[in-house]
Design an enzyme around this catalytic site. Sequence first.
Site, PDB file in Angstrom:
ATOM      1  N   LYS A  36       0.930  -1.181   0.040  1.00  0.00           N
ATOM      2  CA  LYS A  36       0.101   0.058   0.011  1.00  0.00           C
ATOM      3  C   LYS A  36       0.643   1.184   0.075  1.00  0.00           C
ATOM      4  O   LYS A  36       0.272   2.247  -0.500  1.00  0.00           O
ATOM      5  CB  LYS A  36      -1.081  -0.117   1.256  1.00  0.00           C
ATOM      6  CG  LYS A  36      -0.148   0.317   2.398  1.00  0.00           C
ATOM      7  CD  LYS A  36      -1.145   0.116   3.527  1.00  0.00           C
ATOM      8  CE  LYS A  36      -0.492   0.171   5.133  1.00  0.00           C
ATOM      9  NZ  LYS A  36      -0.795  -0.207   6.125  1.00  0.00           N
ATOM     10  N   ARG A 131      -6.732   0.199  17.637  1.00  0.00           N
ATOM     11  CA  ARG A 131      -7.161   0.299  16.253  1.00  0.00           C
ATOM     12  C   ARG A 131      -8.267  -0.433  16.076  1.00  0.00           C
ATOM     13  O   ARG A 131      -9.116  -1.063  16.875  1.00  0.00           O
ATOM     14  CB  ARG A 131      -6.225   0.723  15.079  1.00  0.00           C
ATOM     15  CG  ARG A 131      -6.645   1.489  13.920  1.00  0.00           C
ATOM     16  CD  ARG A 131      -5.589   1.577  12.962  1.00  0.00           C
ATOM     17  NE  ARG A 131      -5.164   0.248  12.353  1.00  0.00           N
ATOM     18  CZ  ARG A 131      -4.237   0.064  11.370  1.00  0.00           C
ATOM     19  NH1 ARG A 131      -3.594   1.088  10.873  1.00  0.00           N
ATOM     20  NH2 ARG A 131      -4.208  -1.216  10.540  1.00  0.00           N
TER      21      ARG A 131
HETATM   22  C1  LIG Z   1       0.487  -0.949   6.705  1.00  0.00           C
HETATM   23  C2  LIG Z   1      -0.088  -2.186   7.574  1.00  0.00           C
HETATM   24  C3  LIG Z   1       1.087  -2.961   7.815  1.00  0.00           C
HETATM   25  C4  LIG Z   1       2.730  -2.786   7.297  1.00  0.00           C
HETATM   26  O1  LIG Z   1       3.272  -1.737   8.100  1.00  0.00           O
HETATM   27  P1  LIG Z   1       4.656  -1.458   7.969  1.00  0.00           P
HETATM   28  O2  LIG Z   1       4.703  -0.475   9.204  1.00  0.00           O
HETATM   29  O3  LIG Z   1       4.814  -0.505   6.723  1.00  0.00           O
HETATM   30  O4  LIG Z   1       5.544  -2.623   7.884  1.00  0.00           O
HETATM   31  C5  LIG Z   1       1.047  -4.211   8.348  1.00  0.00           C
HETATM   32  N1  LIG Z   1      -0.374  -4.601   8.971  1.00  0.00           N
HETATM   33  C6  LIG Z   1      -1.504  -3.582   8.656  1.00  0.00           C
HETATM   34  C7  LIG Z   1      -2.678  -4.084   9.251  1.00  0.00           C
HETATM   35  C8  LIG Z   1      -1.112  -2.452   7.806  1.00  0.00           C
HETATM   36  O5  LIG Z   1      -2.197  -1.537   7.606  1.00  0.00           O
END
Ligand SMILES: *Cc1c(COP(=O)(O)O)cnc(C)c1O
Length: 355
Positions: A36, A131
């Site tokens: 993402k 969250r």
């Molecule tokens: C964006 C996201 C991640 C990845 O996080 P990073 O800090 O970029 O490694 C993992 N789990 C969820 C649920 C996310 O939304």
Amino acid sequence: MTWPRLVMDINGIRSNTEKIVEKCQKNGVQISGVTKGVCAHPEVVSAMVEGGCSFLADSRLKNLLEIKVFGYELPLMLMRIPGLSEIPDVVKYVDYVFISMPETLEFLEKECSYQHKHQKVIIMMDLGDLREGMLQNNITSFANKLSSCEMVKGAGLAVNFACFGGVLPDVLKLQDLVHSAERFEAILGYPLEIISGGATSSFQLIEKGLIPDRVNNLRIGEGILLGSDISGQRWIPDLSYQTMYLETEVIEIMTKPSVPFGKIGADAFGNVPVFRERGKRKRAIVAIGKQDLNINGITPFGKGIEVLGASSDHMILDIEDCDKDLSVGSRLRFSVNYSAMLSLTTSAYVEIITK
Ligand SMILES: *Cc1c(COP(=O)(O)O)cnc(C)c1O
């Protein structure tokens, strides 16, 4: 050739993936490459695949559908718990979907029956970051509901850290996750395939050899893409750090007063700005703005350049102390953090260049 552009070093991203995957493999942990941060840019997705990720994960269904169209073979994870409106596409296209609500489970089960398809779900647990995610006192009722589903199958558990509440991962929290998984398994009567212990912020537990045995997945975006771990406020050792930079074009250079003159109201974003008197200063405007970029997430390359602020389409820099000979048409580069990368890759006005 157009500016602004975000220039990405795909080899650096691939090599970051390889290094993270290798360290995790030694600890029995597989990696979901999180796409993402770059809007699932196909070359970055390829680098994650070549670098050895076992899954591809995103929080936006739209990004996963694009990945699907490009035809990557890895199983896809939807990490944002879906809205009910998304469930038909989830069942059609997504291999693993994160959920936290019994209502969602019911909807999924109905849609699966309708499409004659099974669906694997990963239950998101909230272990304190507040969250999304299920609280531990609801495990029994949720597990009973899941166990009565015929088409939906429990595939695993996952947890978030440092997303909203700033809660950091540690061994105790991950042991808690494993205990929760065992409580689920006792009710479901079958083993869970995936226990996902978090994101980049959990990688430090791998480096220290502290990951509990049954945790076998991490979902890594930031570490792979930028080599950083913002919640640990550090660069991850051995990785490539300058994997991308922003390049902008100068459209005005003038020496102007440092304090606005005239009757002062609010700026374009409704804030009344405050300025420090520094005399007349040389300034540059580059053609990018808040529509494209979280300006708090960038750092100018080179000395003597300071970001003063931005409106939607103009970013204003103080270049009084810059020793470079800048003029209209000059290009200025900035390093980017995760939030800047996220905004730049979703702007329709920023060209993405890979090298
Ligand atoms: C964006 C996201 C991640 C990845 O996080 P990073 O800090 O970029 O490694 C993992 N789990 C969820 C649920 C996310 O939304």
